[in-house]
Design a protein around this motif. Structure first.
Motif, PDB file in Angstrom:
ATOM      1  N   ASN A  39       0.804  -1.227   0.000  1.00  0.00           N
ATOM      2  CA  ASN A  39       0.000   0.000   0.000  1.00  0.00           C
ATOM      3  C   ASN A  39       0.835   1.274   0.000  1.00  0.00           C
ATOM      4  O   ASN A  39       0.325   2.357   0.285  1.00  0.00           O
ATOM      5  N   MET A  40       2.118   1.182  -0.341  1.00  0.00           N
ATOM      6  CA  MET A  40       3.005   2.341  -0.318  1.00  0.00           C
ATOM      7  C   MET A  40       2.404   3.504  -1.122  1.00  0.00           C
ATOM      8  O   MET A  40       1.972   3.331  -2.257  1.00  0.00           O
ATOM      9  N   GLY A  41       2.340   4.672  -0.467  1.00  0.00           N
ATOM     10  CA  GLY A  41       1.809   5.867  -1.104  1.00  0.00           C
ATOM     11  C   GLY A  41       0.304   6.022  -0.975  1.00  0.00           C
ATOM     12  O   GLY A  41      -0.232   7.089  -1.242  1.00  0.00           O
ATOM     13  N   CYS A  42      -0.380   4.972  -0.564  1.00  0.00           N
ATOM     14  CA  CYS A  42      -1.843   5.008  -0.445  1.00  0.00           C
ATOM     15  C   CYS A  42      -2.264   5.438   0.960  1.00  0.00           C
ATOM     16  O   CYS A  42      -1.540   5.264   1.933  1.00  0.00           O
ATOM     17  N   ILE A  43      -3.461   5.978   1.033  1.00  0.00           N
ATOM     18  CA  ILE A  43      -4.060   6.354   2.311  1.00  0.00           C
ATOM     19  C   ILE A  43      -5.176   5.363   2.620  1.00  0.00           C
ATOM     20  O   ILE A  43      -5.970   5.022   1.752  1.00  0.00           O
ATOM     21  N   ASN A  44      -5.188   4.881   3.851  1.00  0.00           N
ATOM     22  CA  ASN A  44      -6.326   4.113   4.358  1.00  0.00           C
ATOM     23  C   ASN A  44      -6.313   4.170   5.877  1.00  0.00           C
ATOM     24  O   ASN A  44      -6.165   5.245   6.434  1.00  0.00           O
ATOM     25  N   PHE A  45      -6.453   3.050   6.536  1.00  0.00           N
ATOM     26  CA  PHE A  45      -6.626   3.018   7.985  1.00  0.00           C
ATOM     27  C   PHE A  45      -5.591   2.106   8.629  1.00  0.00           C
ATOM     28  O   PHE A  45      -5.054   1.222   7.973  1.00  0.00           O
ATOM     29  N   PRO A  46      -5.329   2.296   9.924  1.00  0.00           N
ATOM     30  CA  PRO A  46      -4.382   1.420  10.604  1.00  0.00           C
ATOM     31  C   PRO A  46      -4.837  -0.031  10.554  1.00  0.00           C
ATOM     32  O   PRO A  46      -6.022  -0.327  10.435  1.00  0.00           O
ATOM     33  N   GLY A  47      -3.871  -0.913  10.677  1.00  0.00           N
ATOM     34  CA  GLY A  47      -4.184  -2.336  10.714  1.00  0.00           C
ATOM     35  C   GLY A  47      -2.978  -3.150  10.332  1.00  0.00           C
ATOM     36  O   GLY A  47      -1.913  -2.608  10.024  1.00  0.00           O
ATOM     37  N   GLY A  48      -3.140  -4.449  10.370  1.00  0.00           N
ATOM     38  CA  GLY A  48      -2.039  -5.317  10.003  1.00  0.00           C
ATOM     39  C   GLY A  48      -2.313  -6.755  10.343  1.00  0.00           C
ATOM     40  O   GLY A  48      -3.409  -7.117  10.766  1.00  0.00           O
ATOM     41  N   LYS A  49      -1.289  -7.568  10.162  1.00  0.00           N
ATOM     42  CA  LYS A  49      -1.416  -9.017  10.307  1.00  0.00           C
ATOM     43  C   LYS A  49      -1.554  -9.452  11.759  1.00  0.00           C
ATOM     44  O   LYS A  49      -0.906  -8.912  12.649  1.00  0.00           O
TER      45      LYS A  49
END
Length: 159
Positions: A39-49
């Motif tokens: 998602n480099m350069g993209c805007i969204n929301f926190p989160g992860g594996k």
């Protein structure tokens, strides 16, 4: 032998969380801009594996705190999104109860509060642009996104 195959398949799945934090008093959402990864350069929301032996709810709390410095309380699951082409299965949570100040991990992301009336859809991935309006309107979203070789949505399946 059958149990071993199932256990290995479960280990291979990338189960993750996505955290939509809403400041209902100031009409803002906690968002991030990615500095690395898919998602480099993209805007969204926190989160992860999700970590091994971690609940998905603990995952969303941990990831939000690690990426933004914000501690969410009582997250509610509001969606489930599948990306089978990249073997990613994401549980989407929403929180309106939180504490702390932004102290982002600059190597990974820039975290910021975004006005709810001005969400930067043009800087988000296609899937985020698709499901976010439904979640914001209060709908539970359950979808599968199939991508083409250029990482554009080829098909959306409601589950």
């Amino acid at each position: 032998m059958g149990k071993t195959v199932i256990a290995n398949e479960e280990k291979m799945k990338k189960i993750a969380s996505l955290s939509i934090v809403e400041d209902i008093v100031n009409h803002k959402y906690l968002m991030i801009k990615h500095h690395r990864g898919i998602n480099m350069g993209c805007i969204n929301f926190p989160g992860g594996k999700k970590e091994p032996n971690e609940s998905i709810k603990d995952c969303v709390i941990r990831e939000t705190l690690e990426e933004t410095g914000i501690l969410i309380k009582n997250p509610v699951e509001v969606g489930y999104i599948e990306f089978p082409g990249v073997d990613f299965y994401v549980h989407v949570f929403k929180s309106t109860n939180f504490s702390g100040e932004i102290s982002e991990n600059k190597e990974e992301v820039d975290a910021f509060w975004q006005d709810a009336r001005d969400i930067p859809y043009d800087k988000m991935r296609e899937a985020d642009r698709d499901f976010l309006p439904d979640i914001i309107s209060g709908k539970y979203v359950k979808r599968r996104y199939i991508y083409d070789e250029n990482f554009h949505i080829k098909e959306i399946v409601n589950l």
